[in-house]
Design a protein around this motif. Structure first.
Motif, short mmCIF file in Angstrom:
data_model
loop_
_atom_site.label_atom_id
_atom_site.label_comp_id
_atom_site.label_asym_id
_atom_site.label_seq_id
_atom_site.Cartn_x
_atom_site.Cartn_y
_atom_site.Cartn_z
N GLN A 6 0.84 -1.18 0.00
CA GLN A 6 0.00 0.00 0.00
C GLN A 6 0.89 1.24 0.00
N ASN A 29 -2.68 0.94 -16.39
CA ASN A 29 -2.84 1.36 -15.01
C ASN A 29 -2.74 2.88 -14.85
N ILE A 45 0.33 4.42 -12.55
CA ILE A 45 0.47 3.60 -11.34
C ILE A 45 1.27 2.35 -11.67
N SER A 47 3.98 -0.74 -9.52
CA SER A 47 4.16 -1.34 -8.20
C SER A 47 4.94 -0.41 -7.28
N SER A 307 -8.40 -1.29 -10.75
CA SER A 307 -7.82 -1.32 -12.10
C SER A 307 -8.48 -2.44 -12.90
N LYS A 311 -5.57 -5.66 -10.11
CA LYS A 311 -4.36 -5.73 -9.27
C LYS A 311 -4.21 -4.52 -8.33
N PHE A 312 -4.90 -3.42 -8.66
CA PHE A 312 -4.79 -2.22 -7.83
C PHE A 312 -6.18 -1.74 -7.41
N ALA A 314 -7.65 1.94 -6.06
CA ALA A 314 -7.39 3.35 -5.76
C ALA A 314 -8.41 3.83 -4.74
N ILE A 337 -3.01 3.88 -2.99
CA ILE A 337 -3.11 2.74 -3.91
C ILE A 337 -2.82 1.47 -3.13
N ARG A 338 -3.75 0.54 -3.19
CA ARG A 338 -3.58 -0.77 -2.57
C ARG A 338 -3.22 -1.78 -3.66
N GLU A 339 -2.07 -2.42 -3.51
CA GLU A 339 -1.69 -3.52 -4.41
C GLU A 339 -2.26 -4.80 -3.84
#
Length: 351
Positions: A6, A29, A45, A47, A307, A311-312, A314, A337-339
């Motif tokens: 994150q 992204n 965006i 990683s 996304s 994978k993401f 926001a 942004i949360r991965e």
């Protein structure tokens, strides 16, 4: 997950005022952010990193934004009443139509090359972008608060707890057949496929459609979410339900927060909710379970989006009325942004 899962957009690249909308691109992204500071922001965006690519100035606060046919085309609307197209490569802007009050919501159908805007003037504007058709206007019974699309349907959540569900193919046909006039916009009449009253007792805050075209979730200002299916059969309608969320006990008192944002995961079909309590939770709509809840974010959650590859996530944070603040403090507006891990948003099998 590690803390690197994150991260925040750097503070010096954040909007200077409250955030109204966040939207990921259809094929990458890239991320669009609309703000009350009269700008639309474009980020890349990757990683662990969010980088500002450009920002696009408007005449007034921007209330919503979305991508168009590709990652280089965007649309915006706001308090200047205009619906605009933005060329993200050149920065050029042109007005597609003008409502008679602030324009607050946008959705785009890539299948039909159709942009739909809503306004506090209680109308929808339809912009057919595949030809030179002039925009068309449809009168609603009340103000639209939220819009959401599936490949076949448009859901409009309005004041007085009203919801209209339209079949996009019928709307597109009516727009194509509308007669040219001397005015800047045609007027059409279209009956909804379904008229519904919200299952929630208080004002609708957000609506989001399931990616499998089966139904939608809606949220209210009073800490509740409802899940419903399009199929009008008695068996399908018996499946609909509502639940309480985004509530906290403060000094022994149950404090209820608005659920400001909803977003479905494009792969797993689960959905995220974001509230005025600064909390984001992931829910399994079919199993009727909360999958996870994240640590409290820096401020009220104003908007959410996944996304396209899932994978993401926001998360737009801005102080809201529930914070009791009129002025934004330094660093209070942020985009987090949360991965997502491989199974982080995956649903659980219903028992």
């Amino acid at each position: 997950m590690s803390s690197s899962a994150q991260f925040e957009i750097p503070e010096n690249q954040n909007p200077a005022d409250a955030i109204s909308s966040v939207k990921f691109a259809p094929h990458s992204n890239k991320l669009l952010v609309a703000s009350w500071d009269k700008h639309v922001y474009l980020y890349e965006i990757t990683s662990g990193i969010g980088t500002l690519i450009n920002k696009f100035e408007h005449r007034a606060p921007v209330l919503d934004v979305c991508f168009g046919k590709d990652d280089d085309e965007a649309f915006s609307c706001g308090l200047d009443w205009d619906v605009r197209r933005i060329d993200l490569t050149t920065g050029a802007q042109n007005v597609l139509s003008t409502h008679s009050a602030p324009a607050n919501r946008l959705v785009y159908s890539n299948t039909l090359s159709l942009l739909i805007s809503a306004s506090w003037d209680s109308t929808l504007h339809f912009h057919s972008l595949s030809g030179d058709q002039i925009p068309a206007s449809l009168a609603l019974p009340s103000k639209a608060f939220s819009l959401s699309l599936t490949p076949t349907k448009l859901v409009v959540a309005m004041a007085s707890r009203a919801l209209h569900i339209y079949e996009l193919s019928n709307l597109h046909l009516l727009i194509s057949e509308s007669s040219a006039t001397d005015s800047a916009i045609n007027t059409i009449e279209a009956e909804p496929w379904q008229r519904r009253e919200s299952s929630l007792k208080y004002m609708t805050r957000a609506v989001a459609c399931m990616p499998n075209d089966a139904g939608y979730a809606s949220s209210s200002i009073e800490g509740r979410v409802a899940v419903e299916w399009f199929d009008p059969s008695n068996d399908s309608q018996a499946r609909k339900y509502a639940f309480k969320c985004h509530r906290q006990t403060v000094d022994g008192v149950d404090v209820v927060y608005p659920v400001n944002a909803l977003a479905f995961h494009p792969v797993h079909g689960t959905f995220a909710s974001g509230g005025g309590d600064g909390i984001v939770a992931i829910w399994d709509a079919v199993a009727k379970r909360r999958i996870r809840q994240y640590h409290k974010f820096p401020a009220s959650v104003a908007a959410l989006d996944f996304s396209t590859d899932g994978k993401f996530l926001a998360v737009a944070c801005s102080p809201g009325f529930e914070d009791g603040k009129e002025d934004l403090g330094e660093g209070s507006v942020s985009v987090v942004i949360r991965e997502l891990g491989e199974v982080e948003a995956k649903g659980k099998a219903a028992k």
